[in-house]
Motif scaffolding. Structure first.
Motif, short mmCIF file in Angstrom:
data_model
loop_
_atom_site.label_atom_id
_atom_site.label_comp_id
_atom_site.label_asym_id
_atom_site.label_seq_id
_atom_site.Cartn_x
_atom_site.Cartn_y
_atom_site.Cartn_z
N PHE A 173 0.86 -1.23 -0.02
CA PHE A 173 -0.17 -0.19 0.00
C PHE A 173 0.81 1.46 0.00
O PHE A 173 1.92 1.33 0.62
CB PHE A 173 -0.89 0.03 1.08
N ASN A 174 0.47 2.22 -0.68
CA ASN A 174 0.97 3.53 -0.52
C ASN A 174 0.53 4.09 0.73
O ASN A 174 -0.53 3.95 1.35
CB ASN A 174 0.36 4.44 -1.75
N ALA A 175 1.46 4.89 1.29
CA ALA A 175 1.55 5.18 3.02
C ALA A 175 0.28 6.40 2.85
O ALA A 175 0.06 6.85 3.92
CB ALA A 175 2.73 5.59 3.37
N SER A 176 -0.11 6.82 1.71
CA SER A 176 -0.94 8.05 1.86
C SER A 176 -2.12 7.95 2.61
O SER A 176 -3.09 8.83 3.12
CB SER A 176 -1.34 8.64 0.27
N TYR A 177 -2.65 6.94 2.61
CA TYR A 177 -3.91 6.54 3.47
C TYR A 177 -3.87 6.58 4.87
O TYR A 177 -4.79 6.82 5.67
CB TYR A 177 -4.47 5.09 3.14
N LEU A 178 -2.63 6.79 5.27
CA LEU A 178 -2.38 7.21 6.93
C LEU A 178 -2.54 8.61 7.10
O LEU A 178 -2.03 9.17 8.18
CB LEU A 178 -1.09 6.59 7.23
N GLU A 179 -2.66 9.19 6.12
CA GLU A 179 -2.60 10.76 6.16
C GLU A 179 -3.71 11.38 7.63
O GLU A 179 -2.97 12.21 8.34
CB GLU A 179 -2.89 11.64 4.98
N PHE A 219 12.54 -8.54 -2.08
CA PHE A 219 11.64 -8.26 -0.77
C PHE A 219 12.08 -9.42 0.43
O PHE A 219 11.27 -10.23 0.42
CB PHE A 219 10.15 -8.46 -1.44
N THR A 220 13.23 -9.05 1.02
CA THR A 220 13.57 -9.77 1.98
C THR A 220 13.40 -9.00 3.38
O THR A 220 13.49 -7.73 3.46
CB THR A 220 15.02 -10.03 2.06
N ALA A 232 4.39 -7.02 -4.57
CA ALA A 232 5.22 -6.81 -3.04
C ALA A 232 4.54 -7.93 -2.02
O ALA A 232 5.26 -8.13 -1.09
CB ALA A 232 4.94 -5.55 -2.58
N GLU A 233 3.17 -7.93 -1.85
CA GLU A 233 2.67 -8.74 -0.89
C GLU A 233 2.75 -10.10 -1.10
O GLU A 233 3.37 -10.77 -0.02
CB GLU A 233 1.11 -8.55 -0.97
N ASN A 234 2.95 -10.72 -2.30
CA ASN A 234 3.20 -11.93 -2.48
C ASN A 234 4.44 -12.41 -2.40
O ASN A 234 4.71 -13.50 -1.85
CB ASN A 234 2.61 -12.38 -4.11
N LEU A 235 5.38 -11.54 -2.31
CA LEU A 235 6.75 -11.83 -2.27
C LEU A 235 7.12 -11.52 -0.93
O LEU A 235 8.01 -12.22 -0.59
CB LEU A 235 7.75 -10.93 -3.06
N TRP A 283 5.25 -11.87 2.24
CA TRP A 283 4.83 -12.63 3.20
C TRP A 283 5.75 -13.97 3.44
O TRP A 283 6.10 -14.47 4.59
CB TRP A 283 3.41 -13.11 3.08
N PRO A 284 6.23 -14.73 2.34
CA PRO A 284 6.96 -15.94 2.53
C PRO A 284 8.31 -15.49 3.12
O PRO A 284 8.75 -16.40 3.88
CB PRO A 284 7.03 -16.24 1.03
N ALA A 285 8.75 -14.49 2.99
CA ALA A 285 10.17 -13.89 3.64
C ALA A 285 10.08 -13.72 4.99
O ALA A 285 10.61 -14.21 5.86
CB ALA A 285 10.83 -12.64 2.81
N TYR A 286 8.56 -13.08 5.38
CA TYR A 286 8.34 -13.07 6.77
C TYR A 286 8.42 -14.29 7.62
O TYR A 286 8.82 -14.49 8.74
CB TYR A 286 7.07 -12.28 6.80
N ALA A 287 7.45 -14.99 6.90
CA ALA A 287 7.39 -16.69 7.71
C ALA A 287 8.95 -16.98 7.63
O ALA A 287 9.11 -17.91 8.71
CB ALA A 287 6.34 -17.42 6.72
N ALA A 288 9.73 -17.09 6.74
CA ALA A 288 11.09 -17.65 6.86
C ALA A 288 11.56 -17.24 7.95
O ALA A 288 12.69 -17.79 8.67
CB ALA A 288 11.66 -17.55 5.70
N ASP A 289 11.53 -15.95 8.40
CA ASP A 289 12.20 -15.25 9.47
C ASP A 289 11.66 -15.37 10.97
O ASP A 289 12.27 -14.88 11.79
CB ASP A 289 12.31 -13.80 8.89
N GLU A 290 10.53 -16.22 10.89
CA GLU A 290 9.97 -16.18 11.96
C GLU A 290 10.40 -16.52 13.60
O GLU A 290 10.39 -16.02 14.48
CB GLU A 290 8.57 -17.20 12.05
#
Length: 294
Positions: free
Chosen positions: A52-58, A91-92, A211-214, A216-223
């Motif tokens: 996501f673009n960060a603009s929605y947190l404005e 995306f690591t 970006a999302e698809n790449l 989450w697997p990296a996030y899981a591997a680092d768990e």
């Protein structure tokens, strides 16, 4: 009056004028776009997704900029932080952490607050696990958990709220190989009317599904490494989350089990975007956010 307040919040959702903006360079030579608003103690904003673009947190940084130096990072592959190549080497978790380290070095600061929404909360924990002394305060808004447990129920929690017209839109997106994120947006809200009002005005053309698809697997591997490190994190942790958020209450309690010092604030009748629910929920959210930072 309530409708007027909502329109003001929604307008802020789509417009942003930075006090200052610039690019930094990460360790892998990725150019990352940064905006700053306000003055005071530094708070780094991390958007969700991933993608996501960060603009929605404005609405958040507009609320806080009178007291804090709000630093908004377009994460790699989002907004103006474009990438020539997107793959599992790009995306690591190391690259995400290096991005924040590049920002910290540019700012010449050794302590800051990380404020993350959804995936942004997960990224805040990734960074805090590696550099706890630099991030002594975490504000986790509707955050993904530190493990992959949330994915066992997250999509089910969204899907159960969708109506036939939403499911039809999902099928169309699938047939056209387009992201379904906008189609499932009503599942993120408690109030369907508010969800549809937001959806009608929301532009997700720059949402980066890859970006999302790449990521989450990296996030899981680092768990395992991340969980072990967070058990030793001594900083302040605040969770603000809607009671009906599809990330589920168990995600918040999982974080607290790892970091017992965590304070949890649930907002009733509220989903994944508390500041875009009804006015009572939005008001409670901003009160809780300011209290967590104070």
């Amino acid at each position: 009056m309530k409708k007027y307040l909502f329109l003001l919040l929604l307008l802020a959702f789509f417009r942003a004028d930075a006090q200052t903006s610039y690019y930094i360079t990460s360790a892998d030579h990725t150019k990352l776009f940064v905006q700053e608003f306000g003055q005071g103690e530094p708070v780094i904003f991390l958007a969700g997704g991933p993608g996501f673009n960060a603009s929605y947190l404005e609405p958040l940084w507009k609320n806080l900029a009178s007291k804090y130096r709000c630093i908004v990072l377009d994460q790699r592959g989002t907004g103006k932080s474009a990438l020539a190549t997107m793959d599992d080497l790009t995306f690591t978790m190391d690259n995400y952490v290096n991005d924040l380290e590049a920002l910290r070095a540019h700012l010449k600061i050794d302590k800051f607050t990380l404020l993350g929404h959804s995936w942004g909360g997960a990224l805040a924990m990734v960074y805090a696990a590696r550099y706890p002394s630099y991030a002594p305060k975490l504000i986790l808004l509707s955050s993904t958990g530190p493990t992959s447990n949330v994915f066992r129920y997250f999509l089910d929690n969204i899907t159960m709220r969708l109506q036939p017209e939403d499911l039809k839109e999902i099928a169309v997106c699938d047939s056209m190989k387009r992201p379904i994120i906008k189609a499932i947006l009503p599942g993120y809200f408690f109030d369907r009317k508010r969800a549809l009002e937001t959806k009608a005005r929301l532009n997700l053309d720059d949402y980066n599904a890859k970006a999302e698809n790449l990521t989450w697997p990296a996030y899981a591997a680092d768990e395992n490494k991340r969980v072990d490190a967070l058990k030793n994190y001594k900083g302040k942790v605040s969770i603000i989350q809607g009671r009906q958020d599809p990330v589920g209450e168990s995600t918040a309690y999982e974080i607290k089990e790892l970091m017992p010092q965590t304070n949890i604030h649930f907002i009733e009748k509220c989903g994944h975007f508390p500041w875009l629910e009804n006015d009572d929920q939005a008001s409670e959210f901003f009160e809780a956010l300011n209290a967590a930072l104070n």
